[in-house]
Motif scaffolding. Structure first.
Motif, mmCIF file in Angstrom:
data_model
loop_
_atom_site.group_PDB
_atom_site.id
_atom_site.type_symbol
_atom_site.label_atom_id
_atom_site.label_comp_id
_atom_site.label_asym_id
_atom_site.label_seq_id
_atom_site.Cartn_x
_atom_site.Cartn_y
_atom_site.Cartn_z
ATOM 1 N N THR A 236 0.813 -1.213 0.000
ATOM 2 C CA THR A 236 0.000 0.000 0.000
ATOM 3 C C THR A 236 0.845 1.260 0.000
ATOM 4 O O THR A 236 0.311 2.369 -0.068
ATOM 5 C CB THR A 236 -0.931 0.028 1.227
ATOM 6 N N ASP A 237 2.174 1.111 0.068
ATOM 7 C CA ASP A 237 3.054 2.270 0.104
ATOM 8 C C ASP A 237 3.263 2.819 -1.309
ATOM 9 O O ASP A 237 2.964 2.161 -2.305
ATOM 10 C CB ASP A 237 4.398 1.914 0.733
ATOM 11 N N THR A 238 3.781 4.028 -1.384
ATOM 12 C CA THR A 238 4.031 4.680 -2.660
ATOM 13 C C THR A 238 5.352 4.203 -3.250
ATOM 14 O O THR A 238 6.355 4.089 -2.546
ATOM 15 C CB THR A 238 4.082 6.207 -2.482
ATOM 16 N N ILE A 239 5.358 3.924 -4.562
ATOM 17 C CA ILE A 239 6.590 3.618 -5.282
ATOM 18 C C ILE A 239 6.932 4.835 -6.132
ATOM 19 O O ILE A 239 6.165 5.240 -7.000
ATOM 20 C CB ILE A 239 6.431 2.371 -6.163
ATOM 21 N N ASP A 240 8.088 5.421 -5.853
ATOM 22 C CA ASP A 240 8.513 6.609 -6.594
ATOM 23 C C ASP A 240 9.034 6.209 -7.972
ATOM 24 O O ASP A 240 9.507 5.089 -8.186
ATOM 25 C CB ASP A 240 9.598 7.361 -5.827
ATOM 26 N N LEU A 241 8.954 7.169 -8.902
ATOM 27 C CA LEU A 241 9.419 6.941 -10.266
ATOM 28 C C LEU A 241 10.323 8.083 -10.676
ATOM 29 O O LEU A 241 9.917 9.246 -10.663
ATOM 30 C CB LEU A 241 8.222 6.826 -11.215
ATOM 31 N N GLN A 242 11.547 7.757 -11.033
ATOM 32 C CA GLN A 242 12.542 8.754 -11.415
ATOM 33 C C GLN A 242 12.657 8.847 -12.930
ATOM 34 O O GLN A 242 12.565 7.848 -13.636
ATOM 35 C CB GLN A 242 13.892 8.361 -10.823
ATOM 36 N N TYR A 243 12.886 10.071 -13.421
ATOM 37 C CA TYR A 243 13.067 10.311 -14.853
ATOM 38 C C TYR A 243 14.203 11.295 -15.031
ATOM 39 O O TYR A 243 14.215 12.365 -14.403
ATOM 40 C CB TYR A 243 11.782 10.879 -15.450
#
Length: 300
Positions: A236-243
């Motif tokens: 249920t935690d947030t998964i960050d996305l890097q660009y």
């Protein structure tokens, strides 16, 4: 969407490693400008041939980020990225926990499997074992950071009833995983807090031995896949996305600002939470000017 400044890398064989400016000064200026974080990459033993063809040197990211921690108060400190198989998992875990402890809980551990065969040879690591070694690292990190006794039998080590301190401030230190392959994406969904994909033309992906992602649409689909897989596993935690924003004209941030804002808006719509930007390593003065102008233009 947050912005992280990548300390400029020095390309070639002859240039000064700190020509972009002292790390502490750059970190403090990035914090003042409104950046969320600072990141450094890792190449402990690049080949002369690769450097001569445009490859880059790097500082040791853990040492440099520990130095940056002392010059800042809130800036997040990222490895972008550290090659997991290069280190014994206990040394990697200790370095990460130390930076997190000294910075008051501001460290983000970006990890990758690595791709440069000559570096694996130089470090005495079997490149064919890189994925197995990566998974060992992911097993050991939370055990080490727990501060409690544990045992673990690895391919090349046998830890028997060991206990490691300091415990990091964060529980856990966020682990962001790089790479575009199905295996990398599965690791993110199951075991990490962030994903660091490489978006660009096929020749770029071929150079670093990973699956090509050529468009924001492809990236968005993969982001959705990762988050759906994580949710199906009960996360249920947030998964960050890097660009990594590679448009070269961003080196002069005030030029084409509306076009850049539109491009960044599209990147955010794709599901990105963190954007990496950098500038040429021309001089300390140029670095500080870039940071101030970028902050005024996009972060204020």
């Amino acid at each position: 969407m947050r912005f992280v400044y990548h300390y400029p890398e020095t390309n070639g064989l002859e240039r000064d490693m700190l020509e972009a400016g002292a790390v502490g000064d750059v970190a403090a200026a990035a914090e003042k400008a409104g950046f969320h974080g600072l990141c450094l990459s890792e190449h402990p033993a690049p080949s002369a041939r690769w450097l001569a063809s445009g490859g880059h040197q790097s500082l040791d990211p853990f040492v440099a980020l520990g130095h940056a921690a002392a010059a800042t108060e809130r800036l997040r400190l990222h490895t972008n990225l550290s090659v997991a198989p290069y280190r014994n998992p206990f040394l990697l875990a200790k370095a990460a926990a130390t930076v997190d402890k000294l910075s008051g809980g501001r460290f983000v551990l970006g990890l990758g499997a690595g791709y440069m065969k000559t570096e694996f040879y130089a470090l005495g690591v079997n490149v064919d074992e890189r994925n197995a070694l990566f998974d060992e690292v992911l097993d050991v990190l939370p055990l080490h950071w727990s501060g409690e006794p544990f045992s673990y039998q690895g391919r090349h080590f046998d830890a028997r009833n060991v206990i490691a301190r300091p415990r990091p401030v964060q529980n856990p230190i966020p682990i962001w995983i790089g790479g575009n392959s199905k295996l990398a994406r599965r690791r993110v969904a199951e075991r990490a807090q962030g994903w660091m994909p490489l978006v660009g033309p096929p020749e770029l992906s071929a150079a670093v031995r990973t699956t090509a992602i050529g468009s924001l649409a492809e990236l968005s689909n993969m982001i959705n896949e990762i988050r759906e897989t994580a949710a199906a596993a009960g996360r249920t935690d947030t998964i960050d996305l890097q660009y990594s924003y590679k448009d070269r004209s961003i080196a002069t941030p005030a030029v084409d600002a509306d076009r850049h804002r539109a491009a960044l808006a599209e990147i955010e719509k794709a599901g990105v939470t963190t954007v990496i930007v950098s500038s040429p390593s021309v001089s300390p003065e140029a670095t500080l000017e870039f940071l101030e102008t970028f902050g005024t233009t996009y972060l204020s």
